[in-house]
Write a protein that holds these residues in place. Sequence first.
Motif, PDB file in Angstrom:
ATOM      1  N   SER A   1       0.856  -1.190   0.000  1.00 53.12           N
ATOM      2  CA  SER A   1       0.000   0.000   0.000  1.00 53.12           C
ATOM      3  C   SER A   1       0.890   1.237   0.000  1.00 53.12           C
ATOM      4  CB  SER A   1      -0.910   0.006   1.235  1.00 53.12           C
ATOM      5  OG  SER A   1      -1.717   1.168   1.247  1.00 53.12           O
ATOM      6  N   ASP A   2       0.586   2.173  -0.894  1.00 51.31           N
ATOM      7  CA  ASP A   2       1.342   3.436  -0.984  1.00 51.31           C
ATOM      8  C   ASP A   2       2.844   3.191  -1.155  1.00 51.31           C
ATOM      9  OD1 ASP A   2      -1.002   4.949  -0.665  1.00 51.31           O
ATOM     10  OD2 ASP A   2      -0.865   4.787   1.518  1.00 51.31           O
ATOM     11  N   GLY A   3       3.182   2.191  -1.949  1.00 53.25           N
ATOM     12  CA  GLY A   3       4.580   1.920  -2.248  1.00 53.25           C
ATOM     13  C   GLY A   3       5.368   1.268  -1.132  1.00 53.25           C
ATOM     14  N   VAL A   4       4.660   0.798  -0.092  1.00 55.70           N
ATOM     15  CA  VAL A   4       5.329   0.193   1.062  1.00 55.70           C
ATOM     16  C   VAL A   4       4.799  -1.219   1.273  1.00 55.70           C
ATOM     17  CG1 VAL A   4       5.718   0.356   3.553  1.00 55.70           C
ATOM     18  CG2 VAL A   4       5.649   2.438   2.163  1.00 55.70           C
ATOM     19  N   ILE A   5       5.718  -2.147   1.570  1.00 55.30           N
ATOM     20  CA  ILE A   5       5.306  -3.511   1.884  1.00 55.30           C
ATOM     21  C   ILE A   5       4.884  -3.561   3.344  1.00 55.30           C
ATOM     22  CG2 ILE A   5       6.016  -5.927   2.036  1.00 55.30           C
ATOM     23  CD1 ILE A   5       8.105  -5.345  -0.109  1.00 55.30           C
ATOM     24  N   GLY A   6       3.600  -3.768   3.581  1.00 54.65           N
ATOM     25  CA  GLY A   6       3.093  -3.867   4.945  1.00 54.65           C
ATOM     26  C   GLY A   6       3.090  -5.286   5.470  1.00 54.65           C
ATOM     27  N   GLU A   7       2.973  -6.245   4.554  1.00 45.87           N
ATOM     28  CA  GLU A   7       2.935  -7.665   4.933  1.00 45.87           C
ATOM     29  C   GLU A   7       3.944  -8.415   4.066  1.00 45.87           C
ATOM     30  OE1 GLU A   7       1.212  -8.780   7.387  1.00 45.87           O
ATOM     31  OE2 GLU A   7      -0.062  -7.046   7.804  1.00 45.87           O
ATOM     32  N   MET A   8       5.154  -8.614   4.591  1.00 45.04           N
ATOM     33  CA  MET A   8       6.213  -9.213   3.775  1.00 45.04           C
ATOM     34  C   MET A   8       5.909 -10.656   3.390  1.00 45.04           C
ATOM     35  SD  MET A   8       8.962  -8.956   2.086  1.00 45.04           S
ATOM     36  CE  MET A   8       9.725  -7.404   2.584  1.00 45.04           C
ATOM     37  N   ALA A   9       5.286 -11.419   4.275  1.00 48.67           N
ATOM     38  CA  ALA A   9       4.965 -12.817   3.953  1.00 48.67           C
ATOM     39  C   ALA A   9       4.046 -12.894   2.748  1.00 48.67           C
ATOM     40  CB  ALA A   9       4.335 -13.509   5.152  1.00 48.67           C
ATOM     41  N   GLU A  10       3.023 -12.028   2.721  1.00 49.10           N
ATOM     42  CA  GLU A  10       2.093 -12.024   1.596  1.00 49.10           C
ATOM     43  C   GLU A  10       2.775 -11.528   0.319  1.00 49.10           C
ATOM     44  OE1 GLU A  10       1.378 -11.244   4.626  1.00 49.10           O
ATOM     45  OE2 GLU A  10      -0.367 -12.507   5.087  1.00 49.10           O
ATOM     46  N   PHE A  11       3.684 -10.554   0.468  1.00 47.44           N
ATOM     47  CA  PHE A  11       4.437 -10.075  -0.688  1.00 47.44           C
ATOM     48  C   PHE A  11       5.265 -11.217  -1.280  1.00 47.44           C
ATOM     49  CE2 PHE A  11       8.254  -8.259  -2.626  1.00 47.44           C
ATOM     50  CZ  PHE A  11       7.711  -7.315  -3.481  1.00 47.44           C
ATOM     51  N   GLN A  12       5.894 -11.990  -0.427  1.00 43.11           N
ATOM     52  CA  GLN A  12       6.680 -13.121  -0.912  1.00 43.11           C
ATOM     53  C   GLN A  12       5.784 -14.218  -1.488  1.00 43.11           C
ATOM     54  OE1 GLN A  12       9.487 -14.486   2.045  1.00 43.11           O
ATOM     55  NE2 GLN A  12      10.817 -12.716   1.750  1.00 43.11           N
ATOM     56  N   ASP A  13       4.596 -14.402  -0.922  1.00 41.45           N
ATOM     57  CA  ASP A  13       3.634 -15.346  -1.510  1.00 41.45           C
ATOM     58  C   ASP A  13       3.332 -14.951  -2.956  1.00 41.45           C
ATOM     59  OD1 ASP A  13       3.437 -16.869   0.759  1.00 41.45           O
ATOM     60  OD2 ASP A  13       1.491 -16.078   1.379  1.00 41.45           O
ATOM     61  N   GLY A  14       3.002 -13.668  -3.141  1.00 44.74           N
ATOM     62  CA  GLY A  14       2.705 -13.191  -4.485  1.00 44.74           C
ATOM     63  C   GLY A  14       3.866 -13.421  -5.429  1.00 44.74           C
ATOM     64  N   SER A  15       5.086 -13.086  -4.971  1.00 48.46           N
ATOM     65  CA  SER A  15       6.280 -13.292  -5.790  1.00 48.46           C
ATOM     66  C   SER A  15       6.457 -14.762  -6.141  1.00 48.46           C
ATOM     67  CB  SER A  15       7.527 -12.811  -5.036  1.00 48.46           C
ATOM     68  OG  SER A  15       7.404 -11.467  -4.637  1.00 48.46           O
ATOM     69  N   ALA A  16       6.248 -15.632  -5.152  1.00 46.14           N
ATOM     70  CA  ALA A  16       6.457 -17.063  -5.351  1.00 46.14           C
ATOM     71  C   ALA A  16       5.482 -17.639  -6.368  1.00 46.14           C
ATOM     72  CB  ALA A  16       6.315 -17.803  -4.019  1.00 46.14           C
ATOM     73  N   PHE A  17       4.243 -17.160  -6.329  1.00 46.33           N
ATOM     74  CA  PHE A  17       3.244 -17.707  -7.246  1.00 46.33           C
ATOM     75  C   PHE A  17       3.450 -17.187  -8.670  1.00 46.33           C
ATOM     76  CE2 PHE A  17       0.355 -17.905  -3.277  1.00 46.33           C
ATOM     77  CZ  PHE A  17       1.084 -18.992  -2.810  1.00 46.33           C
ATOM     78  N   VAL A  18       3.937 -15.927  -8.793  1.00 52.27           N
ATOM     79  CA  VAL A  18       4.314 -15.423 -10.115  1.00 52.27           C
ATOM     80  C   VAL A  18       5.487 -16.251 -10.651  1.00 52.27           C
ATOM     81  CG1 VAL A  18       5.329 -13.486 -11.375  1.00 52.27           C
ATOM     82  CG2 VAL A  18       3.480 -13.067  -9.744  1.00 52.27           C
ATOM     83  N   TRP A  19       6.485 -16.493  -9.793  1.00 51.25           N
ATOM     84  CA  TRP A  19       7.650 -17.291 -10.206  1.00 51.25           C
ATOM     85  C   TRP A  19       7.225 -18.671 -10.682  1.00 51.25           C
ATOM     86  CZ3 TRP A  19       9.138 -21.945  -7.928  1.00 51.25           C
ATOM     87  CH2 TRP A  19      10.330 -22.489  -8.415  1.00 51.25           C
TER      88      TRP A  19
END
Length: 577
Positions: free
Chosen positions: A161-179
Amino acid sequence: MTNVKTLTILMTSIVLSVSFSQAVYAESYQDKADFASSLEETLGHFWALEQNLDDKNAELALIHATHPIAELYDSMKPELKAADPNLDAQVQETLMELKNRANTEISRAQAQQAIDDAKGVVAIARSTVVGDELSSETAFKVKLMQVLLETSIAEYGEAVSDGVIGEMAEFQDGSAFVWRSQQIFAEIESDVDHHAAEEIEELYGDLWAAYDARADPSQVEILAGGIIHELDESLEPKIEFASSLEETLGHFWALEQNLDDKNAELALIHATHPIAELYDSMKPELKAADPNLDAQVQETLMELKNRANTEISRAQAQQAIDDAKGVVAIARSTVVGDELSSETAFKVKLMQVLLETSIAEYGEAVSDGVIGEMAEFQDGSAFVWRSQQIFAEIESDVDHHAAEEIEELYGDLWAAYDARADPSQVEILAGGIIHELDEILGVENKESNLLEYVENIQTLLEQTKVEYAKGDTDLALSLATKAYLDNYEFLEAPLIEIGQKELMEEVEVMLREDLRTMIKNGESSSAINTQVDAILVKMNTIGTVVPEFGTVAMMVLAVAIISIVAITAKSRISLRV
């Protein structure tokens, strides 16, 4: 006239949401796709786990080592247990061992061994439950990619949100599923239309750049949605080419019928149509694949037009038809490929195109119970016939109940043809088969919106109560897990966007943590029912605010389509006379 039972079936089909079938078929295509999607997400977590181990981030490593056993395993357990109880125990034990061993307190090599063991059991589970043949199908892999990308959108929306990662685990989930989706794409890229493949590769590059820039979730949604859209279209050129071949075979069948009836005029029409119209639509692909084959197809179809008539012997005419069938087989193998041509999902798509075209042909041919255009009537009949021939090839791969429904609908459709029924009735019956085929593949309604996730959750939770009361705790836990993973996660980010973060988090805890823990602990049915009913009350509240973000979602989708993809769809029906 269609019978009452068939009308009841069709009306029920209209009422039910296409995105969720009330019946649970353990061996259905959709169930296998759901199971395989959970495996793919598990592999994504393994990748994220490896990254965090390399970075010596113990906290995030533990999250990704835990998630497969804490959540994903629950959604897979019923299928694992039904396929092989010993395998179910092996998967559970291996994932639990991963949770306990893959951390920064042991050597990196020891942690990697635990990950590799888990990857091995995932491969065994895929082979046992999904099957090697289905797992290798291009269309099936496309579906898995789309699920991964859709889930990644939800995870990123919750994380940034607003260019900031508020939930790193979810950010990594998203990255992992794109990968993981990109890894699958590398396996099928050679089967995909070259232009579409280039578009997808470029979109992946833009998507990773958006992740790096912590872009607004709407931008990530547009980019990931663009890949999903391109995947929808990626097999379209081959589907269109193969559909032209199937229509050609339909004309051959009609030609044979008219030669047997000594109807020279209609025989000429069906002998002419493949070279006069269908060949033109196939020529670019033929020429690109093999100019010599293009010339051979043209020559053979021209010879068919000149030879397959009532002026020569029936045997000579049949030889021309058989020669044409032979060149069709060569064209299919060369342009479409034997592997893709043999896939069940691909054949289903061809059936649907044939049935859709048959509806248009019949509508042009019949009015007030009278055939006004016999050639078009025979076209419609030929395409229904050919779709039924394809169905015979895949029927054994289709859920038994669905296959019975389709067979019954074909019977009613042929009866409608015999009765020269109103075109609207033929459209309902052919459309019923198309709908049944959609459900076999688990195709979601293109016009679906976020309210459908609410409805899916409500249905799944009601089923959770029923199954738990029956004593099937494994299935109850699986249904509750799917309500969260496959549906609620897609509501979280939109709820945050409209200022409902507190409501989102409250329901998330009630659904993801409290209900599932109660089921695992074996609490009473009345306690489970009370918890589910409390969640359903909250879901009703969420349902009332859905329209507020439903419109926003549709606007984002429209922007995605306009900004990223410019598709000029070929209209097959408009070309027909």
